[in-house]
Design an enzyme around this catalytic site. Structure first.
Site, PDB file in Angstrom:
ATOM      1  CD  GLU A 110      -3.075  -1.104   0.453  1.00 47.90           C
ATOM      2  OE1 GLU A 110      -3.232  -0.089  -0.253  1.00 47.90           O
ATOM      3  OE2 GLU A 110      -3.874  -2.061   0.468  1.00 47.90           O
TER       4      GLU A 110
HETATM    5 ZN    ZN Z   1      -6.235  -1.087  -3.701  1.00 52.71          ZN
END
Ligand code: ZN
Lengths: 88, 533
Positions: free
Chosen positions: B387
């Site tokens: 992320e």
């Molecule tokens: Zn995503």
């Protein structure tokens, strides 16, 4: 819609998903120690009093207006789609 | 288009990304091939991936995907940039230079970062040993929609599957559509899951899909999903990274549940259907007397999948930090460069736990991980979701302008994470059955010789003996491999060269690293008098 940074406790955090119009970005969760967490979400600024009433500290990273301006800038910066006829 | 390539200063539209991939395959025909998937998306787009490699034959493959979620702007652009940089560097023999940058977070003053270089020798070392596959934009329809004004503040997550005739919302969340526990009502004890987490792990219908988690009408119903699955099914992928936004996390397998040692506790075992709790060990919501289900992920030799998965994730995090400081060392603790570049490493399954959310089925990283249990000859497979980005970098829609430089920074972090992963892949040939030997003077022995200043020093002899045992691929050798790798990857031959001519650095490494390491190894291995072969 603005972009908010919300500081809160482990106890309050799970209940935030019940707040209408608050779109929490769950992957943004950060442990701040002592059972405190920070998370971000998209919401209209009208949601802030509700968050504060639950004991959250809210920082407005981008106001709704900031985001609208930014999106306008991007719209002019990105390439036109292929099927758009060139402007005369 | 011949290099140099211009910096990307606005999110690329899907067609620009396809054009960029085609251009690279044309410009670097001996190093780079582009394959266009035969199936088209709902809106009729075709999309493609690159293979970047110098060499043929059986080599470990690394697959990197991006753009699964439409609104996550940075990953596809960073992956295009990464592909360009690798190819230019390999062809020209020059280092990749990420220039100095000043990046302004939404939360405070600008932060300056030093220039950072990826050495041409590292690039060559990678492309000479690894087949790198880059599929930068899995979901072109979604990205096109997200980039079409008026741009939505929150953005669009799913693909653009039309709503069913009976009505409903557009789109499927591709990262709930993979054929791994897709039918979560079978995989989990769903009543228990819902009682614990308050909701199901994905949406079963496209109606009222406000959270945008619709899993699709069937497992891998979507062409985009099947494209990724086909690569994971057919290529010898040992390392998979799916780059997302946002939150500065490096997530490792499993995402379905906690990791366990019991081979019976596997997604492949129907005996556990409707019995898997989806809870972290010790969760008070687990009914009394009930055994906690943990998805099987072995940690035994020779692959030590579970601990090496964490080790590699940490290597990616550490390289991101070093890159934030110009390369050699991480930034000082609590410096702005450290505070704004520190990725958290953790298991996918419990990412959402503090927010009250449970583990997630149907994800790309778990599908990748699952291949080694469907076909044991595929072991080991290490799968990650990264992320990238942060709320202070404008979340999904990061700013490409300079200042504030959000995309620039995320691009550097993607380069660093992938460099670390690719170096591991290049250094650890996975061809069965035994690990290939390193050059005789590599690794801790090299470091030890440099620090002790004497190849005959007892500690050097001891480490060399361990290395030789490791290379014989005995069970103990496999255990040693992991221990030694921890040290080896925190150093390098370059470090050895550096400390050779610097007595104070040598003393520090000897006292702080080599002596404690040798002491720990002697204790752990019961070879106190050893050091002899
Ligand atoms: Zn995503």
């Amino acid at each position: 819609m603005g972009l908010l940074l919300i500081d809160t406790s482990a106890e309050v955090l799970p209940g935030l998903r019940d707040i209408d119009d608050l779109y929490l970005v769950r992957s943004s969760i950060e442990r701040m120690g002592d059972d405190r967490y920070r998370i971000s979400g998209y919401a209209p600024e009208t949601v802030i009093p509700e968050l504060e009433a639950r004991g959250c500290t809210v920082q407005v990273l981008m106001t709704s207006q900031d985001i609208d301006h930014f999106n306008d800038d991007v719209a002019t910066a990105i390439a036109p789609p292929d099927d758009t006829p060139p402007e005369s | 288009m011949p290099p140099p390539y211009p910096e990307i200063t606005a999110p690329l539209r899907p067609q620009q990304i396809e054009d960029a991939l085609a251009d690279l395959a044309t410009t670097f025909p001996t190093l780079c091939t582009r394959t266009v998937f035969t199936g088209k998306t709902h809106e009729g787009r075709s999309h493609s991936y690159l293979k970047i490699a110098n060499g043929t034959g059986e080599r470990p493959a690394v697959l990197v995907t991006g753009g699964v979620h439409a609104r996550e702007w940075a990953p596809p652009d960073a992956l295009v940039t990464f592909a360009r940089n690798l190819l230019v560097s390999f062809q020209s023999g020059t280092d990749i230079t990420i220039p100095a940058m000043e990046v302004t977070p939404l939360t405070g003053p600008p932060v300056r970062y030093r220039p950072w270089k990826i050495k041409a020798s590292d690039v060559a070392g990678i492309l000479n040993k690894v087949d790198l596959y880059i599929f930068p934009l899995v979901n072109p329809d979604g990205r096109e929609f997200d980039l079409t004004p008026p741009i939505d503040p929150i953005g669009w997550r799913k693909n653009r599957r039309p709503p069913p005739p009976a009505g409903g919302d557009i789109g499927v969340d591709l990262n709930r559509n993979f054929n791994i526990a897709w039918k979560f009502e079978d995989y989990y004890d769903l009543p228990l899951y819902v009682s614990r987490y308050g909701e199901e792990p994905a949406k079963r219908t496209p109606v009222g899909d406000i959270n945008q988690l619709y899993r699709g009408p069937n497992e891998h119903s979507e062409q985009e999903t099947r494209n990724v699955e086909s690569l994971l099914d057919t290529l010898p992928v040992h390392y998979y990274v799916d780059v997302h936004m946002f939150g500065r996390k490096i997530l490792h397998s499993w995402g379905l549940d906690g990791n366990g040692n019991d081979p019976a506790m596997s997604f492949t075992n129907p005996a556990f259907n409707n019995k898997r709790d989806g809870m972290i060990a010790g969760d008070p919501a687990l009914p009394l007397g009930r055994t906690d289900y943990k998805e099987y992920l072995p940690d035994d030799p020779p692959h030590k999948i579970r601990s090496r998965a964490v080790f590699i994730a940490n290597a990616m995090r550490d390289e991101i930090l070093r890159a934030a400081n110009g390369g050699a060392t991480p930034p000082a603790a609590s410096s702005p460069q450290q505070n704004h570049s520190d990725y958290e490493v953790g298991p996918s399954a419990f990412l959402y736990l503090p927010v009250g959310g449970g583990p997630t089925p149907g994800c790309a990283d778990d599908y990748a991980c699952s291949r080694q249990f469907v076909n044991p000859a595929r072991k080991p497979i290490f799968a990650y979701t990264i992320e990238t980005g942060h709320p202070e970098e404008q979340g999904f829609h990061c700013n490409y302008a300079n200042p504030p430089g959000h995309f620039r920074k995320i691009n550097r972090e993607v380069h660093a994470a992938l460099l670390a992963l690719l170096k591991v892949a290049a250094a650890s040939p996975l061809a069965p059955p035994a690990p290939s030997p390193r050059p005789p003077n590599s690794g801790p022995c090299l470091i030890a010789t440099a620090t002790m200043g004497d190849a005959g020093h007892p500690d050097v002899v001891f480490l060399r003996a361990l290395r030789d045992e490791r290379l014989r691929a005995t069970p103990r050798g496999a255990r040693l491999a992991d221990l030694l790798d921890r040290v080896y990857y925190s150093f390098s031959p370059a470090v050895a060269r550096y400390i050779e001519g610097r007595p104070r650095a040598r003393t520090a490494v000897r006292l702080l690293v080599i002596r404690p390491l040798v002491a720990v190894l002697r204790r752990a291995l019961g070879t106190g008098k050893g050091g002899r072969r």
